[in-house]
Motif scaffolding. Structure first.
Motif, PDB file in Angstrom:
ATOM      1  N   SER A 169       0.811  -1.217   0.000  1.00 34.90           N
ATOM      2  CA  SER A 169       0.000   0.000   0.000  1.00 34.90           C
ATOM      3  C   SER A 169       0.843   1.267   0.000  1.00 34.90           C
ATOM      4  O   SER A 169       0.359   2.337  -0.394  1.00 34.90           O
ATOM      5  CB  SER A 169      -0.939  -0.004   1.208  1.00 34.90           C
ATOM      6  OG  SER A 169      -0.204  -0.081   2.411  1.00 34.90           O
ATOM      7  N   ILE A 170       2.094   1.188   0.436  1.00 31.33           N
ATOM      8  CA  ILE A 170       2.949   2.372   0.445  1.00 31.33           C
ATOM      9  C   ILE A 170       3.431   2.700  -0.963  1.00 31.33           C
ATOM     10  O   ILE A 170       3.338   3.833  -1.435  1.00 31.33           O
ATOM     11  CB  ILE A 170       4.149   2.158   1.401  1.00 31.33           C
ATOM     12  CG1 ILE A 170       3.639   1.949   2.836  1.00 31.33           C
ATOM     13  CG2 ILE A 170       5.121   3.343   1.333  1.00 31.33           C
ATOM     14  CD1 ILE A 170       4.726   1.632   3.825  1.00 31.33           C
ATOM     15  N   GLU A 171       3.951   1.697  -1.660  1.00 31.50           N
ATOM     16  CA  GLU A 171       4.442   1.889  -3.027  1.00 31.50           C
ATOM     17  C   GLU A 171       3.349   1.756  -4.076  1.00 31.50           C
ATOM     18  O   GLU A 171       3.614   1.955  -5.268  1.00 31.50           O
ATOM     19  CB  GLU A 171       5.553   0.869  -3.321  1.00 31.50           C
ATOM     20  CG  GLU A 171       6.743   0.938  -2.391  1.00 31.50           C
ATOM     21  CD  GLU A 171       7.532   2.214  -2.579  1.00 31.50           C
ATOM     22  OE1 GLU A 171       7.432   2.823  -3.671  1.00 31.50           O
ATOM     23  OE2 GLU A 171       8.250   2.618  -1.644  1.00 31.50           O
ATOM     24  N   LYS A 172       2.125   1.398  -3.641  1.00 33.14           N
ATOM     25  CA  LYS A 172       1.021   1.192  -4.577  1.00 33.14           C
ATOM     26  C   LYS A 172       1.368   0.135  -5.621  1.00 33.14           C
ATOM     27  O   LYS A 172       1.218   0.324  -6.822  1.00 33.14           O
ATOM     28  CB  LYS A 172       0.637   2.501  -5.275  1.00 33.14           C
ATOM     29  CG  LYS A 172       0.267   3.635  -4.345  1.00 33.14           C
ATOM     30  CD  LYS A 172      -0.997   3.310  -3.556  1.00 33.14           C
ATOM     31  CE  LYS A 172      -1.390   4.481  -2.656  1.00 33.14           C
ATOM     32  NZ  LYS A 172      -2.605   4.179  -1.847  1.00 33.14           N
ATOM     33  N   GLN A 173       1.861  -0.988  -5.096  1.00 36.24           N
ATOM     34  CA  GLN A 173       2.285  -2.062  -5.984  1.00 36.24           C
ATOM     35  C   GLN A 173       1.632  -3.375  -5.568  1.00 36.24           C
ATOM     36  O   GLN A 173       1.265  -3.578  -4.404  1.00 36.24           O
ATOM     37  CB  GLN A 173       3.804  -2.232  -5.954  1.00 36.24           C
ATOM     38  CG  GLN A 173       4.577  -1.096  -6.581  1.00 36.24           C
ATOM     39  CD  GLN A 173       6.074  -1.312  -6.490  1.00 36.24           C
ATOM     40  OE1 GLN A 173       6.550  -2.122  -5.692  1.00 36.24           O
ATOM     41  NE2 GLN A 173       6.833  -0.573  -7.299  1.00 36.24           N
ATOM     42  N   LEU A 174       1.505  -4.256  -6.542  1.00 35.62           N
ATOM     43  CA  LEU A 174       1.079  -5.634  -6.291  1.00 35.62           C
ATOM     44  C   LEU A 174       2.303  -6.520  -6.431  1.00 35.62           C
ATOM     45  O   LEU A 174       2.927  -6.569  -7.501  1.00 35.62           O
ATOM     46  CB  LEU A 174       0.002  -6.060  -7.288  1.00 35.62           C
ATOM     47  CG  LEU A 174      -0.497  -7.496  -7.151  1.00 35.62           C
ATOM     48  CD1 LEU A 174      -1.266  -7.677  -5.850  1.00 35.62           C
ATOM     49  CD2 LEU A 174      -1.374  -7.885  -8.335  1.00 35.62           C
ATOM     50  N   VAL A 175       2.656  -7.208  -5.362  1.00 35.46           N
ATOM     51  CA  VAL A 175       3.851  -8.042  -5.343  1.00 35.46           C
ATOM     52  C   VAL A 175       3.419  -9.492  -5.476  1.00 35.46           C
ATOM     53  O   VAL A 175       2.679 -10.016  -4.625  1.00 35.46           O
ATOM     54  CB  VAL A 175       4.653  -7.832  -4.050  1.00 35.46           C
ATOM     55  CG1 VAL A 175       5.914  -8.706  -4.062  1.00 35.46           C
ATOM     56  CG2 VAL A 175       5.018  -6.365  -3.877  1.00 35.46           C
ATOM     57  N   LEU A 176       3.859 -10.132  -6.540  1.00 32.92           N
ATOM     58  CA  LEU A 176       3.521 -11.541  -6.769  1.00 32.92           C
ATOM     59  C   LEU A 176       4.441 -12.431  -5.952  1.00 32.92           C
ATOM     60  O   LEU A 176       5.665 -12.233  -5.934  1.00 32.92           O
ATOM     61  CB  LEU A 176       3.640 -11.892  -8.252  1.00 32.92           C
ATOM     62  CG  LEU A 176       2.499 -11.476  -9.188  1.00 32.92           C
ATOM     63  CD1 LEU A 176       1.175 -12.067  -8.754  1.00 32.92           C
ATOM     64  CD2 LEU A 176       2.397  -9.966  -9.291  1.00 32.92           C
ATOM     65  N   LEU A 177       3.891 -13.397  -5.253  1.00 27.20           N
ATOM     66  CA  LEU A 177       4.658 -14.302  -4.407  1.00 27.20           C
ATOM     67  C   LEU A 177       4.884 -15.621  -5.129  1.00 27.20           C
ATOM     68  O   LEU A 177       3.943 -16.228  -5.636  1.00 27.20           O
ATOM     69  CB  LEU A 177       3.918 -14.555  -3.090  1.00 27.20           C
ATOM     70  CG  LEU A 177       3.575 -13.306  -2.260  1.00 27.20           C
ATOM     71  CD1 LEU A 177       2.825 -13.718  -1.004  1.00 27.20           C
ATOM     72  CD2 LEU A 177       4.830 -12.531  -1.910  1.00 27.20           C
ATOM     73  N   SER A 178       6.120 -16.030  -5.171  1.00 30.57           N
ATOM     74  CA  SER A 178       6.447 -17.337  -5.758  1.00 30.57           C
ATOM     75  C   SER A 178       6.701 -18.322  -4.642  1.00 30.57           C
ATOM     76  O   SER A 178       7.205 -17.956  -3.579  1.00 30.57           O
ATOM     77  CB  SER A 178       7.683 -17.221  -6.660  1.00 30.57           C
ATOM     78  OG  SER A 178       8.783 -16.730  -5.917  1.00 30.57           O
ATOM     79  N   PRO A 179       6.377 -19.575  -4.823  1.00 33.76           N
ATOM     80  CA  PRO A 179       6.589 -20.564  -3.758  1.00 33.76           C
ATOM     81  C   PRO A 179       8.071 -20.743  -3.453  1.00 33.76           C
ATOM     82  O   PRO A 179       8.931 -20.569  -4.317  1.00 33.76           O
ATOM     83  CB  PRO A 179       5.976 -21.844  -4.337  1.00 33.76           C
ATOM     84  CG  PRO A 179       5.973 -21.633  -5.814  1.00 33.76           C
ATOM     85  CD  PRO A 179       5.786 -20.171  -6.031  1.00 33.76           C
ATOM     86  N   ASP A 180       8.347 -21.087  -2.205  1.00 33.55           N
ATOM     87  CA  ASP A 180       9.730 -21.317  -1.770  1.00 33.55           C
ATOM     88  C   ASP A 180      10.285 -22.553  -2.482  1.00 33.55           C
ATOM     89  O   ASP A 180       9.734 -23.646  -2.327  1.00 33.55           O
ATOM     90  CB  ASP A 180       9.744 -21.518  -0.254  1.00 33.55           C
ATOM     91  CG  ASP A 180      11.159 -21.652   0.289  1.00 33.55           C
ATOM     92  OD1 ASP A 180      12.113 -21.573  -0.521  1.00 33.55           O
ATOM     93  OD2 ASP A 180      11.311 -21.842   1.507  1.00 33.55           O
ATOM     94  N   PRO A 181      11.363 -22.422  -3.267  1.00 28.21           N
ATOM     95  CA  PRO A 181      11.895 -23.589  -3.992  1.00 28.21           C
ATOM     96  C   PRO A 181      12.284 -24.733  -3.060  1.00 28.21           C
ATOM     97  O   PRO A 181      12.118 -25.899  -3.406  1.00 28.21           O
ATOM     98  CB  PRO A 181      13.122 -23.018  -4.723  1.00 28.21           C
ATOM     99  CG  PRO A 181      12.877 -21.547  -4.797  1.00 28.21           C
ATOM    100  CD  PRO A 181      12.103 -21.192  -3.565  1.00 28.21           C
TER     101      PRO A 181
END
Length: 469
Positions: free
Chosen positions: A390-402
């Motif tokens: 919400s601070i940077e107004k971004q959507l961060v995609l999460l990838s599974p832990d390898p």
């Protein structure tokens, strides 16, 4: 003054429809009502006109007048009364809004006489013990009950045909009658049940792709599955319906070829992945002819397959009013459109590790609905694995832990090897004891049931499969 009065009555009527949870279409639809209704025959013509009259603010009066004319051309006094009552609410000054009591009384007397005649005729057939005549008598009575709107009695009459059906063709005809009436009654479990009975009792007739009965029953089953919320099964069944080479559709009693194209394309977009969509819909020799009837849907499918998600959604949104006017599709349009939109957003985000909400809003934003709220709902539902900064107004995609993925795969592999080892040890022990394990075979009994039987032989040489049969 009269126009203002009609507008106020229309507004009040559709406010009531909206409060009941029914869709209300304010936009002017692209369809021409007269040309549209020519695609159908039978009772569904009235049902579709009556639905449009209670859904579209633009076509309301025109559709209700057409529904009244359709009802008066038949024998269903109840359907005529419903259409007149609805028209009287929105346009009481129209000539058609006045109930024709003389016609109704004459039609009820005629219907009663015809019912008595057909019942007496059926009793005579039963006394003569001629099975074919009894079957035809029940069919005539069922058609009469269907025409006058006594749908439950019609179901009973058609069901009574089954004991006197001597061939698989007769069984299919019984199934078609029951399916059609059940669809008019909106009894979807009964539709699916009777289609299953036809498949069981007359599988060769049902499996012949170019047979009219097969197409009719496949279409009915797909519509019933869609109404039951089984969108994936409905999509698979719709796209497998073959089109007749001569385009002669008796299925117009329930749906037109254009409807099949719309149902198949929208359901496939909502439930199928890109490879299946390309193979089963766009490149399918079975379903591709339907898409020629609805070129905008073919274009939308191509846009989705090629990654042009915004253009795909724009086409679907432009035709939303038409789909809300469809008798069978309107209830599911919000859910199906939401599923398609979710798929488009998820597919669009695959290449990104993060993306600004502004650029996402430019691509998928809708007026009055913040994209962040929609993304939050997708994250909560599990459709999207991401977090909002919400601070940077971004959507961060999460990838599974390898590391976690590798550990889970290793555990799954170890479990599989353990199971295989135990199975082989059991097999070795059985062979050491002089025994042999075989997979039981499934046979169909003369009664129509199926069961697993031992693959061995009796001590006197008899085959247990012969004993089962």
């Amino acid at each position: 003054m009269e126009a203002n009065g009609r507008s106020s009555k229309l507004a009040g009527f559709f406010n009531e429809m909206s409060s009941q949870g029914r869709p209300v279409v304010q936009e002017s639809p692209k369809l021409d009502l007269e040309l549209y209704i020519q695609n159908y025959k039978g009772r569904t013509r009235y049902d579709r006109l009556y639905h449009i009259g209670r859904t579209s603010t633009v076509l309301c009066v025109e559709a209700l007048k057409a529904a009244i004319a359709e009802a008066k051309s038949g024998n269903d006094v109840g359907a005529y009364r419903n259409a007149v009552d609805t028209l009287r609410e929105v346009a009481p000054n129209e000539p058609e809004a006045k109930f024709d009591q003389g016609w109704a009384d004459a039609r009820e007397i005629s219907n009663k006489k015809e019912t008595q005649r057909l019942e007496a005729q059926l009793r005579g057939y039963k006394n003569n013990l001629v099975r074919e005549s009894v079957r035809i008598g029940h069919e005539d009575l069922g058609r009469h009950y269907e025409a006058i709107g006594a749908l439950q009695k019609s179901m009973e009459s058609f069901a009574n045909m089954r004991p006197d059906a001597g061939t698989s063709k007769h069984l299919v005809e019984v199934g078609k009658h029951l399916v059609r009436v059940a669809m008019h009654m909106r009894d979807w479990p009964v539709v699916i049940h009777n289609v299953g009975k036809v498949i069981t009792l007359a599988p060769q007739e049902f499996a012949t792709d170019m047979k009219t009965s097969s197409r009719y029953l496949r279409a009915a089953r797909a519509i019933a599955q869609m109404q039951a919320g089984s969108f994936e099964e409905a999509a698979r069944n719709v796209v497998s319906i073959p089109m007749s080479g001569d385009r002669s559709w008796n299925e117009q009693e329930i749906a037109s070829p254009n409807d099949i194209a719309s149902y198949g394309a929208i359901l496939a977009l909502a439930t199928m992945e890109r490879p299946a969509l390309r193979a089963s819909v766009l490149e399918s020799s079975t379903f591709r002819p339907y898409l020629e009837l609805e070129p905008h849907l073919r274009k939308a499918l191509n846009f989705y397959v090629n990654g042009k998600y915004k253009a795909c959604l724009e086409i679907l949104e432009s035709y939303r009013p038409e789909y809300l006017l469809d008798l069978h599709l309107h209830r599911h349009i919000p859910d199906l459109y939401r599923m398609i939109r979710t798929k488009c957003i998820v597919q669009y985000l695959i290449p990104y590790s993060y993306i600004s909400l502004d650029s996402l809003s430019q691509m998928f934003g809708t007026p009055g609905v913040p994209i962040a709220r929609e993304i939050c709902q997708m994250i909560r539902s599990g459709a999207l694995n991401a977090r909002i900064n919400s601070i940077e107004k971004q959507l961060v995609l999460l990838s599974p832990d390898p590391r976690a993925v590798l550990q889970r795969e290793a555990l799954d592999t170890a479990t599989w090897f353990q199971k295989q080892s135990l199975d082989r040890m059991r097999t070795i022990s059985l062979k050491a004891a002089g025994l042999e394990a075989r997979t039981p075979r499934r046979v169909v009994l003369a009664s129509g049931d199926s069961r697993n039987v031992d693959d061995g032989w009796y001590s006197d040489g008899r085959d247990p499969m012969d004993m089962a049969l």
